[in-house]
Write a protein that holds these residues in place. Sequence first.
Motif, PDB file in Angstrom:
ATOM      1  N   LEU A 155     -10.541  87.025  17.899  1.00 11.54           N
ATOM      2  CA  LEU A 155     -11.888  86.816  18.441  1.00 11.54           C
ATOM      3  C   LEU A 155     -12.957  87.203  17.418  1.00 11.54           C
ATOM      4  N   LEU A 156     -12.709  88.260  16.659  1.00 11.82           N
ATOM      5  CA  LEU A 156     -13.658  88.655  15.627  1.00 11.82           C
ATOM      6  C   LEU A 156     -13.785  87.568  14.552  1.00 11.82           C
ATOM      7  N   THR A 157     -12.650  87.005  14.155  1.00 13.54           N
ATOM      8  CA  THR A 157     -12.672  85.927  13.158  1.00 13.54           C
ATOM      9  C   THR A 157     -13.395  84.706  13.700  1.00 13.54           C
ATOM     10  N   ILE A 158     -13.106  84.353  14.949  1.00 15.26           N
ATOM     11  CA  ILE A 158     -13.780  83.206  15.573  1.00 15.26           C
ATOM     12  C   ILE A 158     -15.282  83.460  15.661  1.00 15.26           C
ATOM     13  N   ALA A 159     -15.670  84.701  15.941  1.00 16.61           N
ATOM     14  CA  ALA A 159     -17.093  85.042  16.011  1.00 16.61           C
ATOM     15  C   ALA A 159     -17.759  84.856  14.651  1.00 16.61           C
ATOM     16  N   VAL A 160     -17.082  85.292  13.593  1.00 16.32           N
ATOM     17  CA  VAL A 160     -17.626  85.122  12.240  1.00 16.32           C
ATOM     18  C   VAL A 160     -17.760  83.642  11.899  1.00 16.32           C
ATOM     19  N   LEU A 161     -16.741  82.861  12.233  1.00 20.00           N
ATOM     20  CA  LEU A 161     -16.791  81.424  11.952  1.00 20.00           C
ATOM     21  C   LEU A 161     -17.897  80.742  12.756  1.00 20.00           C
ATOM     22  N   THR A 162     -18.084  81.186  13.992  1.00 14.28           N
ATOM     23  CA  THR A 162     -19.151  80.618  14.820  1.00 14.28           C
ATOM     24  C   THR A 162     -20.520  80.923  14.221  1.00 14.28           C
ATOM     25  N   CYS A 163     -20.708  82.159  13.768  1.00 15.45           N
ATOM     26  CA  CYS A 163     -21.973  82.523  13.112  1.00 15.45           C
ATOM     27  C   CYS A 163     -22.183  81.710  11.847  1.00 15.45           C
ATOM     28  N   ALA A 164     -21.105  81.491  11.112  1.00 15.04           N
ATOM     29  CA  ALA A 164     -21.204  80.691   9.885  1.00 15.04           C
ATOM     30  C   ALA A 164     -21.609  79.258  10.203  1.00 15.04           C
ATOM     31  N   CYS A 165     -21.080  78.727  11.300  1.00 13.84           N
ATOM     32  CA  CYS A 165     -21.472  77.371  11.719  1.00 13.84           C
ATOM     33  C   CYS A 165     -22.962  77.319  12.037  1.00 13.84           C
ATOM     34  N   TRP A 166     -23.461  78.367  12.679  1.00 12.45           N
ATOM     35  CA  TRP A 166     -24.872  78.414  13.042  1.00 12.45           C
ATOM     36  C   TRP A 166     -25.766  78.562  11.809  1.00 12.45           C
ATOM     37  N   MET A 167     -25.299  79.376  10.842  1.00 15.61           N
ATOM     38  CA  MET A 167     -26.103  79.646   9.651  1.00 15.61           C
ATOM     39  C   MET A 167     -26.064  78.502   8.640  1.00 15.61           C
ATOM     40  N   PHE A 168     -24.881  77.875   8.485  1.00 15.57           N
ATOM     41  CA  PHE A 168     -24.712  76.874   7.429  1.00 15.57           C
ATOM     42  C   PHE A 168     -24.510  75.458   7.981  1.00 15.57           C
ATOM     43  N   SER A 169     -23.669  75.281   8.960  1.00 14.14           N
ATOM     44  CA  SER A 169     -23.331  74.017   9.637  1.00 14.14           C
ATOM     45  C   SER A 169     -21.832  73.991   9.882  1.00 14.14           C
ATOM     46  N   ALA A 170     -21.460  73.271  10.928  1.00 15.84           N
ATOM     47  CA  ALA A 170     -20.042  73.151  11.264  1.00 15.84           C
ATOM     48  C   ALA A 170     -19.286  72.426  10.157  1.00 15.84           C
ATOM     49  N   ALA A 171     -19.935  71.450   9.531  1.00 17.14           N
ATOM     50  CA  ALA A 171     -19.280  70.700   8.455  1.00 17.14           C
ATOM     51  C   ALA A 171     -18.958  71.612   7.280  1.00 17.14           C
ATOM     52  N   THR A 172     -19.886  72.510   6.963  1.00 17.42           N
ATOM     53  CA  THR A 172     -19.649  73.443   5.859  1.00 17.42           C
ATOM     54  C   THR A 172     -18.453  74.338   6.142  1.00 17.42           C
ATOM     55  N   VAL A 173     -18.381  74.872   7.358  1.00 21.42           N
ATOM     56  CA  VAL A 173     -17.251  75.725   7.741  1.00 21.42           C
ATOM     57  C   VAL A 173     -15.955  74.929   7.719  1.00 21.42           C
ATOM     58  N   ALA A 174     -16.008  73.691   8.172  1.00 18.79           N
ATOM     59  CA  ALA A 174     -14.810  72.848   8.160  1.00 18.79           C
ATOM     60  C   ALA A 174     -14.329  72.602   6.739  1.00 18.79           C
ATOM     61  N   PHE A 175     -15.257  72.350   5.828  1.00 17.88           N
ATOM     62  CA  PHE A 175     -14.894  72.055   4.444  1.00 17.88           C
ATOM     63  C   PHE A 175     -14.374  73.297   3.722  1.00 17.88           C
ATOM     64  N   TYR A 176     -15.025  74.435   3.928  1.00 16.14           N
ATOM     65  CA  TYR A 176     -14.644  75.645   3.202  1.00 16.14           C
ATOM     66  C   TYR A 176     -13.472  76.380   3.846  1.00 16.14           C
ATOM     67  N   TYR A 177     -13.378  76.335   5.177  1.00 12.13           N
ATOM     68  CA  TYR A 177     -12.350  77.108   5.889  1.00 12.13           C
ATOM     69  C   TYR A 177     -11.389  76.244   6.690  1.00 12.13           C
ATOM     70  N   GLY A 178     -11.904  75.263   7.419  1.00  7.95           N
ATOM     71  CA  GLY A 178     -11.074  74.502   8.354  1.00  7.95           C
ATOM     72  C   GLY A 178      -9.955  73.729   7.689  1.00  7.95           C
ATOM     73  N   VAL A 179     -10.285  72.946   6.675  1.00  6.21           N
ATOM     74  CA  VAL A 179      -9.238  72.155   6.015  1.00  6.21           C
ATOM     75  C   VAL A 179      -8.248  73.055   5.270  1.00  6.21           C
ATOM     76  N   PRO A 180      -8.703  74.077   4.528  1.00  8.55           N
ATOM     77  CA  PRO A 180      -7.730  75.008   3.937  1.00  8.55           C
ATOM     78  C   PRO A 180      -6.828  75.664   4.985  1.00  8.55           C
ATOM     79  N   TYR A 181      -7.383  75.924   6.183  1.00 10.36           N
ATOM     80  CA  TYR A 181      -6.555  76.479   7.259  1.00 10.36           C
ATOM     81  C   TYR A 181      -5.414  75.529   7.607  1.00 10.36           C
ATOM     82  N   LEU A 182      -5.713  74.234   7.668  1.00  9.52           N
ATOM     83  CA  LEU A 182      -4.658  73.255   7.920  1.00  9.52           C
ATOM     84  C   LEU A 182      -3.643  73.232   6.783  1.00  9.52           C
ATOM     85  N   MET A 183      -4.121  73.427   5.559  1.00 10.77           N
ATOM     86  CA  MET A 183      -3.205  73.478   4.419  1.00 10.77           C
ATOM     87  C   MET A 183      -2.292  74.702   4.505  1.00 10.77           C
ATOM     88  N   VAL A 184      -2.838  75.825   4.981  1.00 10.55           N
ATOM     89  CA  VAL A 184      -1.994  77.006   5.196  1.00 10.55           C
ATOM     90  C   VAL A 184      -0.922  76.687   6.238  1.00 10.55           C
TER      91      VAL A 184
END
Length: 382
Positions: A230-259
Amino acid sequence: MGAKQTVDPEKDFVPPEFTVKELRDCVPKHCFERDTMRSFSYVAYDLCGVAVLAFCASYIHLLPLFLRAPAWVLYWVCQGIACTGLWVIAHECGHGAFSDSKTVNNVTGWVLHSALLVPYYAWRHTHSQHHKNTNNLSRDEVFVPRTKSYRGLQGKPSTPAWMEDSVFEDTPLYHLAMVTAQSLFGWPLYLYRNASGPKYSQGASHFNPTSVLFRAEQFGQIVISDIGLLLTIAVLTCACWMFSAATVAFYYGVPYLMVNFWLVTITFLQHTDATVPHYNDESWNFVRGALCTIDRDFGWILNTCLHHINDSHVAHHVFSQMPHYHAIEATEHLKKKLGKYYRFDNTNFLLALYHNFKHCQFIEDTGSVLFFRNTSTLAVSS
């Protein structure tokens, strides 16, 4: 269109009779020593890699338009590998191989795994059961082979998995699509509903403290695992608000799928192969189960970045509390002791992933030692 192996693993296999003491005695004592500071140096190494890659990615928008797409793909691949290295270290914490301190192991593992959306304690408990019961048909926890009757194939002819055919036969696009889906989404599905787990716990969730996967006294630890997520999801949610969901997807989301891809690929190939036996309760023991593993060479770059989890996995299963930085040395000694019972494969991992997914489909319903089979109609040569 294919060749048959010269040795039939089903016909010629004799279960090993080694003891844990025999195997431990063949490995130098210093291989079992844990150095906390050395372990943290690998965490720092991986975190630096993650930070450098993210920093470089922040300049991709300055590249010519035609270079941006390949640059992002390169970032996703490299970042996925770097984050998988961190996952391997967290996994080592779960085994108590990171440090002599239980607190250091658990805090480090919880932080790293939570950052990668892995429930640390929940995964640690089920993974421990996997190590204690590897390839036991009734007690293993992951990649438990389905039986012929479970697949609904009674009465249909089957072929040993080592009978090879052309990669172009038997709807390759279907198998490619399925192995891709397994590689990208198999890991979260395993955590969410225990996909590929044993029948008694199918549908059970690693996020549920009252799941059949856990004992009552583990309730609090599972809650702590969920808090980390939940803490990680909260950080990612804040990052989406600060930068954009696309930015979080590009920097974190796709690498997560690669993991996810690397975790499923590594674990699947470690235990799934035509030459790997599965035992019933009567024929299984810890050493036999631990030796149902395969070391695979991914090339020196990947071997290093993945902390040799792929090419020293036999040693890891025999001695799960051994630090990864001693595992390669231990492997050399185990090779000599195990002889024919040491398994190694340097087939390209993508080819091996496709081949084993296609051919290792099920096992027969009865038998004390069973090997994978499939529904291929190829004739078996004598």
